[in-house]
Motif scaffolding. Structure first.
Motif, PDB file in Angstrom:
ATOM      1  N   HIS A 593      -4.872  68.537 148.467  1.00  0.00           N
ATOM      2  CA  HIS A 593      -5.526  68.814 149.745  1.00  0.00           C
ATOM      3  C   HIS A 593      -5.128  70.196 150.246  1.00  0.00           C
ATOM      4  CE1 HIS A 593      -6.633  64.619 149.692  1.00  0.00           C
ATOM      5  NE2 HIS A 593      -5.369  64.304 149.500  1.00  0.00           N
ATOM      6  N   MET A 594      -6.041  71.167 150.095  1.00  0.00           N
ATOM      7  CA  MET A 594      -5.814  72.539 150.563  1.00  0.00           C
ATOM      8  C   MET A 594      -7.079  73.009 151.275  1.00  0.00           C
ATOM      9  SD  MET A 594      -3.861  74.448 147.400  1.00  0.00           S
ATOM     10  CE  MET A 594      -5.180  74.115 146.229  1.00  0.00           C
ATOM     11  N   PRO A 595      -6.939  73.880 152.273  1.00  0.00           N
ATOM     12  CA  PRO A 595      -8.129  74.434 152.918  1.00  0.00           C
ATOM     13  C   PRO A 595      -8.909  75.313 151.941  1.00  0.00           C
ATOM     14  CG  PRO A 595      -6.142  75.557 153.673  1.00  0.00           C
ATOM     15  CD  PRO A 595      -5.693  74.392 152.851  1.00  0.00           C
ATOM     16  N   GLY A 596     -10.200  75.420 152.161  1.00  0.00           N
ATOM     17  CA  GLY A 596     -11.023  76.208 151.229  1.00  0.00           C
ATOM     18  C   GLY A 596     -11.232  75.424 149.955  1.00  0.00           C
ATOM     19  N   LEU A 597     -10.772  75.954 148.841  1.00  0.00           N
ATOM     20  CA  LEU A 597     -10.846  75.247 147.567  1.00  0.00           C
ATOM     21  C   LEU A 597      -9.701  74.246 147.487  1.00  0.00           C
ATOM     22  CD1 LEU A 597     -11.558  78.186 145.064  1.00  0.00           C
ATOM     23  CD2 LEU A 597     -13.202  76.591 146.055  1.00  0.00           C
ATOM     24  N   ASP A 598     -10.027  72.944 147.358  1.00  0.00           N
ATOM     25  CA  ASP A 598      -8.952  71.975 147.192  1.00  0.00           C
ATOM     26  C   ASP A 598      -8.557  71.906 145.723  1.00  0.00           C
ATOM     27  OD1 ASP A 598     -10.794  70.411 145.840  1.00  0.00           O
ATOM     28  OD2 ASP A 598     -11.078  68.980 147.479  1.00  0.00           O
ATOM     29  N   GLY A 599      -7.605  71.027 145.405  1.00  0.00           N
ATOM     30  CA  GLY A 599      -7.087  70.970 144.049  1.00  0.00           C
ATOM     31  C   GLY A 599      -8.151  70.643 143.016  1.00  0.00           C
ATOM     32  N   PHE A 600      -9.047  69.715 143.344  1.00  0.00           N
ATOM     33  CA  PHE A 600     -10.099  69.358 142.391  1.00  0.00           C
ATOM     34  C   PHE A 600     -11.064  70.530 142.176  1.00  0.00           C
ATOM     35  CE2 PHE A 600      -8.974  64.984 143.827  1.00  0.00           C
ATOM     36  CZ  PHE A 600      -8.596  64.492 142.585  1.00  0.00           C
ATOM     37  N   ASP A 601     -11.360  71.263 143.248  1.00  0.00           N
ATOM     38  CA  ASP A 601     -12.240  72.430 143.102  1.00  0.00           C
ATOM     39  C   ASP A 601     -11.615  73.467 142.172  1.00  0.00           C
ATOM     40  OD1 ASP A 601     -14.044  71.313 144.876  1.00  0.00           O
ATOM     41  OD2 ASP A 601     -13.136  72.278 146.619  1.00  0.00           O
ATOM     42  N   VAL A 602     -10.320  73.710 142.332  1.00  0.00           N
ATOM     43  CA  VAL A 602      -9.639  74.687 141.476  1.00  0.00           C
ATOM     44  C   VAL A 602      -9.635  74.212 140.029  1.00  0.00           C
ATOM     45  CG1 VAL A 602      -7.455  75.877 141.035  1.00  0.00           C
ATOM     46  CG2 VAL A 602      -8.187  75.476 143.386  1.00  0.00           C
ATOM     47  N   ALA A 603      -9.359  72.913 139.825  1.00  0.00           N
ATOM     48  CA  ALA A 603      -9.361  72.378 138.458  1.00  0.00           C
ATOM     49  C   ALA A 603     -10.733  72.533 137.815  1.00  0.00           C
ATOM     50  CB  ALA A 603      -8.944  70.904 138.483  1.00  0.00           C
ATOM     51  N   GLU A 604     -11.782  72.289 138.598  1.00  0.00           N
ATOM     52  CA  GLU A 604     -13.140  72.414 138.056  1.00  0.00           C
ATOM     53  C   GLU A 604     -13.446  73.862 137.681  1.00  0.00           C
ATOM     54  OE1 GLU A 604     -17.667  70.972 139.235  1.00  0.00           O
ATOM     55  OE2 GLU A 604     -16.035  70.811 140.689  1.00  0.00           O
ATOM     56  N   ARG A 605     -13.044  74.818 138.520  1.00  0.00           N
ATOM     57  CA  ARG A 605     -13.256  76.234 138.204  1.00  0.00           C
ATOM     58  C   ARG A 605     -12.504  76.617 136.931  1.00  0.00           C
ATOM     59  NH1 ARG A 605     -14.450  79.351 142.902  1.00  0.00           N
ATOM     60  NH2 ARG A 605     -15.839  78.105 144.234  1.00  0.00           N
ATOM     61  N   ILE A 606     -11.281  76.104 136.796  1.00  0.00           N
ATOM     62  CA  ILE A 606     -10.491  76.426 135.599  1.00  0.00           C
ATOM     63  C   ILE A 606     -11.176  75.895 134.349  1.00  0.00           C
ATOM     64  CG2 ILE A 606      -8.306  75.932 134.406  1.00  0.00           C
ATOM     65  CD1 ILE A 606      -6.947  75.941 137.160  1.00  0.00           C
ATOM     66  N   GLN A 607     -11.651  74.650 134.415  1.00  0.00           N
ATOM     67  CA  GLN A 607     -12.292  74.066 133.236  1.00  0.00           C
ATOM     68  C   GLN A 607     -13.622  74.738 132.920  1.00  0.00           C
ATOM     69  OE1 GLN A 607     -10.334  72.692 131.625  1.00  0.00           O
ATOM     70  NE2 GLN A 607      -9.537  70.706 132.270  1.00  0.00           N
ATOM     71  N   GLN A 608     -14.285  75.325 133.924  1.00  0.00           N
ATOM     72  CA  GLN A 608     -15.553  76.022 133.701  1.00  0.00           C
ATOM     73  C   GLN A 608     -15.359  77.429 133.162  1.00  0.00           C
ATOM     74  OE1 GLN A 608     -17.433  75.818 137.526  1.00  0.00           O
ATOM     75  NE2 GLN A 608     -18.102  73.684 137.256  1.00  0.00           N
ATOM     76  N   THR A 609     -14.106  77.900 133.141  1.00  0.00           N
ATOM     77  CA  THR A 609     -13.798  79.227 132.612  1.00  0.00           C
ATOM     78  C   THR A 609     -13.206  79.064 131.228  1.00  0.00           C
ATOM     79  OG1 THR A 609     -13.306  79.982 134.866  1.00  0.00           O
ATOM     80  CG2 THR A 609     -12.576  81.384 133.043  1.00  0.00           C
ATOM     81  N   PRO A 610     -13.931  79.377 130.163  1.00  0.00           N
ATOM     82  CA  PRO A 610     -13.461  79.106 128.798  1.00  0.00           C
ATOM     83  C   PRO A 610     -12.081  79.689 128.516  1.00  0.00           C
ATOM     84  CG  PRO A 610     -15.769  79.740 128.772  1.00  0.00           C
ATOM     85  CD  PRO A 610     -15.303  79.952 130.172  1.00  0.00           C
ATOM     86  N   ALA A 611     -11.801  80.883 129.039  1.00  0.00           N
ATOM     87  CA  ALA A 611     -10.520  81.518 128.742  1.00  0.00           C
ATOM     88  C   ALA A 611      -9.347  80.791 129.395  1.00  0.00           C
ATOM     89  CB  ALA A 611     -10.539  82.973 129.208  1.00  0.00           C
ATOM     90  N   LEU A 612      -9.632  79.958 130.425  1.00  0.00           N
ATOM     91  CA  LEU A 612      -8.561  79.255 131.133  1.00  0.00           C
ATOM     92  C   LEU A 612      -8.540  77.757 130.852  1.00  0.00           C
ATOM     93  CD1 LEU A 612      -8.981  80.910 134.670  1.00  0.00           C
ATOM     94  CD2 LEU A 612      -7.502  81.652 132.798  1.00  0.00           C
ATOM     95  N   ALA A 613      -9.550  77.258 130.181  1.00  0.00           N
ATOM     96  CA  ALA A 613      -9.751  75.814 130.071  1.00  0.00           C
ATOM     97  C   ALA A 613      -8.643  75.102 129.319  1.00  0.00           C
ATOM     98  CB  ALA A 613     -11.095  75.529 129.409  1.00  0.00           C
ATOM     99  N   GLY A 614      -7.872  75.795 128.519  1.00  0.00           N
ATOM    100  CA  GLY A 614      -6.822  75.135 127.748  1.00  0.00           C
ATOM    101  C   GLY A 614      -5.541  74.893 128.519  1.00  0.00           C
ATOM    102  N   THR A 615      -5.490  75.326 129.762  1.00  0.00           N
ATOM    103  CA  THR A 615      -4.264  75.176 130.559  1.00  0.00           C
ATOM    104  C   THR A 615      -4.061  73.726 130.980  1.00  0.00           C
ATOM    105  OG1 THR A 615      -4.641  77.400 131.436  1.00  0.00           O
ATOM    106  CG2 THR A 615      -3.024  76.021 132.575  1.00  0.00           C
ATOM    107  N   ALA A 616      -2.837  73.220 130.837  1.00  0.00           N
ATOM    108  CA  ALA A 616      -2.514  71.869 131.286  1.00  0.00           C
ATOM    109  C   ALA A 616      -2.496  71.828 132.812  1.00  0.00           C
ATOM    110  CB  ALA A 616      -1.167  71.426 130.734  1.00  0.00           C
ATOM    111  N   LEU A 617      -3.081  70.770 133.386  1.00  0.00           N
ATOM    112  CA  LEU A 617      -3.208  70.671 134.838  1.00  0.00           C
ATOM    113  C   LEU A 617      -2.499  69.416 135.336  1.00  0.00           C
ATOM    114  CD1 LEU A 617      -6.998  71.546 135.251  1.00  0.00           C
ATOM    115  CD2 LEU A 617      -5.050  73.094 135.366  1.00  0.00           C
ATOM    116  N   MET A 618      -1.768  69.571 136.459  1.00  0.00           N
ATOM    117  CA  MET A 618      -1.148  68.441 137.150  1.00  0.00           C
ATOM    118  C   MET A 618      -1.607  68.458 138.599  1.00  0.00           C
ATOM    119  SD  MET A 618       2.828  68.344 135.884  1.00  0.00           S
ATOM    120  CE  MET A 618       3.176  67.133 137.183  1.00  0.00           C
ATOM    121  N   MET A 619      -1.936  67.277 139.127  1.00  0.00           N
ATOM    122  CA  MET A 619      -2.398  67.171 140.507  1.00  0.00           C
ATOM    123  C   MET A 619      -1.357  66.417 141.331  1.00  0.00           C
ATOM    124  SD  MET A 619      -4.991  67.972 142.487  1.00  0.00           S
ATOM    125  CE  MET A 619      -6.422  68.098 141.419  1.00  0.00           C
TER     126      MET A 619
END
Length: 927
Positions: A593-619
């Motif tokens: 829960h963050m103002p603007g882009l929340d955690g799920f929004d950031v995770a979705e942007r990361i997964q939509q960016t091929p160069a970043l998609a391999g990063t392990a994510l924790m929520m």
């Protein structure tokens, strides 16, 4: 020297008469040398005489200087003798001081002298006296007026400086001295140099004598030595003055006291007799009070346990919004009532001086983590961040009373949550003093961003029955006992409590407590070593600065390389920069829960960016919501944990996500539930005669996936132990047939003969200190008064199970392999019941299971995933209890589908569950 020359000259004439003219010429050379030598000797003699004269003149000058110095020293000693004699002979204090001023001014030639005295009413102030020496009163009138208008405190001005040091002081130029306040009152003081000395009674300064001159004079150490000697007899004169007054007052008081004593003697005998009677009555009343409190505690806690427990269970069922609202109010009222009861009991014990403390070993970090976790739900319901941290330098293995420490922290956190509507509540543990001889002073601070406390109310909140807001319209309830009890508990534990606060700026409560340090700390169980995490790059994304700081410090201690970002946008930019620099992040820890882009929004942007998609994510989230787990899986998030997070759980999760080769292939979402499930399951023997309490505890055990067996009295518990091994026993104390204390005693006697030690937790509605001692003396390892919080219940169980790992190994090594089919002889209670008993238990199990299966099928038909999840969870626990592992596994599979909301595959899973249950039906016998 002259005789020698004459002799040589005579010898020379005789020689000349005897030799020729040529020989005479040859002799002229030594004669010339002789003449030169005589001249040199004369000059040398003259210089020696000159040096002797100079030495004599120097000795005369030194003798004069010595005489002068000696005269001065004699004069100073005479001054000292004269002042001491005058002071000792003076008939009053004022005359003694005046004689002292006059003598010193006459000796030094300084024109001004004055005395400052300690105030009779306020001992912290020096006040001017009327005792002066003024050589020119008209010239120094302005200085006198300024001086008589000013008082000095410790360290202020010349008098205060002498007071603070207890020694004489010299000021070369008062106009340049920064600690001479009288300069600020007037520019026309006509004073330059000053010195002062104290009058002493022992080491206490009772007066200061000060002297001034109009010239700049350098310090005279010998003069200061002399006046220092004057201070002692002058102090005696001051003391005599006060002693005389005190003696006169004492004599008057004695006369009055004698009269009162005569009157009192007439009543003394009657008073003694009355006191004896009152003492006997008080002792009887104290015993009666203790018994009353114990009985009331038991009578109140027994129904309270049922009310709170069954309310909690009912809240887990399907309810209308109105019913849930009413039951929430019941639960809140029950907890509030229990808090009041506990406060009153604790306050009564402290007031009676009967509060006792344990001294046991415990893990400080586990104690704090469990305490904060138990209160985090209330904080998250209000949208507050709950933060806790133990500084790395604080040892973990402690010796003390963790229960009382937890009680104080719970009270402070509860108050912080109560009075905070937005922001955060944080708990920090650090060292107040470095450990010495296996003992340390621990410092704890509990801070909030709430309403704050005004300065004039801060002392009130630490008093019994007081709150900062005592008005009839106050917003916050409570007895006002909690902080007072906590303060007294901390003082009894060798510490102190204080607070810092500003209205509207929140409050910070501090306390210190003295604890022992374990010489050999208990080994820390960590899921893996830190080698696999070393050098891994991590990015912490959280809008809360405190959370970011704590997480980055924690990751650094685990040898990762952390960075942080306070928003989703900043995090994405940081990841792009790191990728461009060839330093991509291995792990991103996201706040949900963050103002603007929340955690799920950031995770979705990361997964939509091929160069970043391999990063392990924790929520990380403050409060989980239904559907979050499914969304985590959709976005490729590896772990979803609820704050506050226990350090060991966080490390285990990160290790599972990053540290093992299998992590890359593991697609299972890591949650607190999965972390708990990954640990071996415990086997519990529950001994409780109350059906409602048994149902409550069974439900708690099922929710945590414990295996359990029930017994309704101590005799049944002993039979159960003859047939099976357990990790832990939950033993009620008040039971028919055989009570808990008797059962514990018999169990311990058998263990003495056979070896081993099964941890036992005593459960009782008696909550007095003597009840706890009685249980522990009987052989119990832990003690829980009813009603208990679920978290407290599990914390005590886990603590004891961890303390006796050998019993855990024994319990599981003795358990038979359940295989993949029904094991009739391992059904709880089957051995006692014989064949008919086994059939009866099997019939009961199958009847209950098929009834739940019908509910599950109906819920699937109506697409009610929540009901499917709840009923399969109950069926899973029941099947594990009755040793039907294949049924339990199929129920678990269906439960997971319902939890994910994936009901399309649920009918097939339900068919497989039905098939497994059908396999357990008794087969008909032919013929």
């Amino acid at each position: 020297m002259f005789t020698l020359g004459t002799q040589i000259e005579q010898e020379s004439i005789e020689t000349l008469g005897a030799v020729s003219l040529s020989t005479s010429l040859i002799f002229l050379v030594p004669a010339l040398a002789l003449s030169m030598y005589l001249t040199y000797a004369a000059r040398r003699r003259a210089r020696a005489m000159e040096r002797d004269n100079e030495r004599l003149a120097l000795e005369i000058a030194e003798r004069k200087q010595i005489d002068t110095t000696l005269s001065e020293e004699i004069a100073k000693r005479q001054l000292l003798a004269a002042v001491v004699t005058a002071v000792n002979q003076a008939t009053g204090l004022e005359k003694a001081m005046q004689m002292c001023l006059d003598q010193i001014c006459a000796h030094t030639g300084w024109p001004v002298g004055h005395v400052y005295l300690r105030n009779k009413d306020d001992k912290e102030v020096l006040v001017p006296s009327g005792c002066w020496h003024l050589a020119d009163p008209q010239r120094h009138e302005e200085f006198r007026k300024v001086t008589e208008a000013i008082s000095f405190r410790f360290g202020e001005g010349l008098p205060g400086r002498v007071w603070s040091s207890g020694k004489p002081a010299w000021i070369v130029d008062v106009t340049k001295d920064t600690n001479f306040p009288r300069n600020q009152s007037s520019e026309n003081l006509d004073i330059r140099s000053a010195f002062a000395f104290p009058a002493l009674v022992g080491r206490e300064v009772v007066a200061v004598m000060e002297f001034f001159t109009t010239q700049v004079v350098q310090p005279d150490p010998s003069l200061l030595d002399v006046v220092a000697g004057i201070g002692i007899p002058l102090g005696r004169a001051v003391e005599r003055q006060f002693v005389g007054l005190e003696r006169e007052q004492a004599e008057q008081a004695m006369v009055k006291a004698n009269k009162e004593l005569e009157d009192a003697n007439c009543q003394l005998q009657a008073a003694i007799e009355l006191a004896n009677n009152l003492a006997l009555s008080a002792e009887a009343a104290s015993i009666a009070k203790s018994e009353f409190l114990a009985n009331m505690s038991h009578e109140i806690r027994t129904p309270m346990n049922g009310i709170m427990g069954m309310t909690e269970l009912t809240l887990d069922t399907d309810l209308t919004d109105e019913q849930r609202e009413y039951l929430d109010m019941v639960a809140d009222s029950a907890h509030a009532l229990l808090a009041v009861i506990n406060d009153i009991l604790d306050f009564s014990k402290i007031e009676a001086g009967r509060m006792e403390f344990e001294s046991i070993t415990f893990s400080l970090r586990d104690c704090l983590d469990d305490t904060v976790k138990a209160l985090s739900i209330r904080a998250h319901e209000k949208g507050l961040e709950m933060i806790s941290q133990v500084q790395p330098e604080v040892p973990d293995g402690m010796i003390g009373d963790p229960g009382r420490l937890r009680q104080v922290i719970i009270n402070l956190i509860s108050n912080a949550v109560k009075f905070t509507d937005k922001g955060e509540v944080s708990v920090l543990l650090d060292l107040a003093e470095a450990p010495i001889d296996n003992e340390l002073l621990l410092h704890c601070s509990v801070s909030d961003t709430g309403i704050g406390i005004p300065k004039d109310k801060q002392e009130l909140v630490l008093e019994p029955f007081r709150q900062a807001d005592g008005s009839d319209t106050r917003r916050y309830g409570g007895t006002g006992l909690g902080l007072a009890i906590s303060t007294q508990l901390i003082e009894l534990m060798g510490g102190k409590m204080w607070l810092e606060s500003e209205p509207g700026q929140g409050a910070t409560f501090h306390f210190t407590v003295r604890l022992g340090v374990q010489e050999v700390p208990a080994p820390q169980t960590q899921p893996a070593d830190l080698e696999s995490l070393r050098g891994k790059r991590a990015l912490v994304v959280d809008d809360n600065a405190t959370n970011r700081r704590i997480l980055t410090e924690t990751l650094s201690r685990w040898e990762l390389v952390p960075a942080s970002a306070e928003s989703g946008v900043e995090a994405l930019q940081a990841m792009e920069r790191a990728r461009a620099a060839g330093e991509s992040h291995d792990l991103v820890v996201l706040d949900c829960h963050m103002p603007g882009l929340d955690g799920f929004d950031v995770a979705e942007r990361i997964q939509q960016t091929p160069a970043l998609a391999g990063t392990a994510l924790m929520m990380l989230t403050s409060a989980g919501y239904r559907g979050d787990a499914a969304r985590c899986r959709e976005l490729g998030i590896s772990a979803y944990l609820t704050k506050p997070i226990k350090g060991s759980d966080l490390l285990e999760t990160i290790t599972n996500v990053l540290g093992t080769p299998e992590a890359e292939e593991n697609t299972t979402l890591a949650t607190r539930h999965s972390i708990r499930e990954s640990h071996s399951r415990r086997r519990i023997l529950l001994v409780e005669d109350s059906e409602i309490n048994r149902k409550l505890i069974v439900r708690l055990l099922e929710n945590k996936n414990f295996l359990y067996r029930e017994a309704s009295n101590g005799q049944e518990a002993i039979h159960a132990l003859e047939e099976e091994s357990f990790d832990l026993i939950l033993m009620d104390i008040q039971m028919p047939v055989m009570g808990g204390l008797e059962a514990i005693n018999k169990i311990r006697q058998k263990e003495e003969a056979s070896g081993g030690h099964i941890p036992i937790v005593a459960l009782t509605a008696h909550a007095m200190k003597q009840d706890r001692k009685r249980c522990l003396d009987a052989g119990a390892d832990g003690y829980l008064p009813k009603p208990f919080q679920a978290q407290m219940f599990f914390d005590e169980m886990e603590r004891l199970i961890a303390a006796y790992p050998q019993e855990r190994e024994r319990a599981h090594s003795n358990a038979e392999d359940l295989g993949e089919t029904w094991s009739e002889d391992l059904v709880f209670g089957a051995r006692e019941s014989g064949k008919s008993g086994r059939e009866e238990l099997l019939t009961l199990y199958l009847e209950s299971s098929f009834n739940m299966l019908t509910e599950i099928e109906n819920a699937l038909a109506s697409q009610d995933a929540g009901l499917v999840e709840r009923r399969t969870s109950v069926l899973k626990g029941l099947s594990m209890t009755f040793r039907a592992p294949r049924v339990a596994q199929k129920a678990k599979d269906l439960e997971e589908l319902a939890r994910k909301g994936e009901l399309d595959d649920a009918p097939q899973a339900c068919q497989e569950l039905t098939a497994e249950l059908e396999r357990l039906r008794p087969q008909p016998v032919d013929g």
